[in-house]
Structures are given as structure tokens and as C-alpha cells.
Design a protein around this motif. Sequence first.
Motif, PDB file in Angstrom:
ATOM      1  N   SER A   1      14.767  -1.069 -49.142  1.00 56.21           N
ATOM      2  CA  SER A   1      14.088  -1.905 -48.163  1.00 56.21           C
ATOM      3  C   SER A   1      14.843  -3.226 -47.979  1.00 56.21           C
ATOM      4  CB  SER A   1      12.651  -2.174 -48.599  1.00 56.21           C
ATOM      5  OG  SER A   1      12.007  -3.005 -47.676  1.00 56.21           O
TER       6      SER A   1
ATOM      7  N   ARG B   1      13.081   2.184 -53.883  1.00 55.91           N
ATOM      8  CA  ARG B   1      12.482   1.886 -52.567  1.00 55.91           C
ATOM      9  C   ARG B   1      12.608   0.402 -52.230  1.00 55.91           C
ATOM     10  NH1 ARG B   1       8.220   5.587 -54.421  1.00 55.91           N
ATOM     11  NH2 ARG B   1       8.537   7.543 -53.349  1.00 55.91           N
TER      12      ARG B   1
ATOM     13  N   LYS C   1      11.650   5.235 -58.879  1.00 59.15           N
ATOM     14  CA  LYS C   1      11.435   5.454 -57.440  1.00 59.15           C
ATOM     15  C   LYS C   1      11.021   4.163 -56.749  1.00 59.15           C
ATOM     16  CE  LYS C   1       9.878  10.225 -57.967  1.00 59.15           C
ATOM     17  NZ  LYS C   1       8.719  11.109 -57.792  1.00 59.15           N
ATOM     18  N   ASP C   2      10.099   3.436 -57.363  1.00 60.79           N
ATOM     19  CA  ASP C   2       9.633   2.175 -56.776  1.00 60.79           C
ATOM     20  C   ASP C   2      10.762   1.158 -56.680  1.00 60.79           C
ATOM     21  OD1 ASP C   2       7.075   3.198 -56.519  1.00 60.79           O
ATOM     22  OD2 ASP C   2       6.333   2.263 -58.369  1.00 60.79           O
TER      23      ASP C   2
END
Length: 99
Positions: A82, A78, A74-75
Motif C-alpha cells: 500500500s 499489505r 500478510k498484514d
Amino acid sequence: MTSPESDKPELDCREVLEEVYLYIDDECSEVRRSVIRAHLDECSPCLAEYGIEQEVRAMVHRCCSQEKAPDEVKDRLRRKLSAIEQVGEVFTEMAERER
């Protein structure tokens, strides 16, 4: 930019489509939702795109709702999203300068 009839800011199509996932996921303020909804009510192309985005979101949810991604994944996702968003903003700024 604001409309003379209202104190609510108006959004252009680019802004609406950039925020459609926030709208779909109910992750924006009520004021912002109201402004986006007003735009969608009046703009057929954006409404069609919103419908497509909503269908994709529903399909992904149906297919993947039982699986949970690890926090590391997930990180990483993200961070990549971004970075993609930042690149898109740079291209948008460059395109606007060329006009």
C-alpha cells in the motif's frame, strides 16, 4: 473518458497495467474486467505485459501454493504494498504536472 461507440470508459495503458493483477485474480467488477479485456485485445504492448504478469503469477503459484504465510506477514506485506502504491501515485501526479 468514454468512447463514442460505447458507454464503457476507456483506459489508458498506465491504468490497465496498474490493474492487471486485479484482472488476473478476478478481483474487479465485471464491467471493469470487460473494459480491461477490450483494451488488452487492442493493445499489443499491454497484452504482452499482461502475459508476463500472468506467467509470473502462475510460477509463484506453482512454487509456493503449498505454503501458507502467517497473518502477521500478510498484514505487513499489505501495508508495504500500500505504501509503495501511494508513493507511485505521488510520482505519477508529479510527472503529470510537469507535462
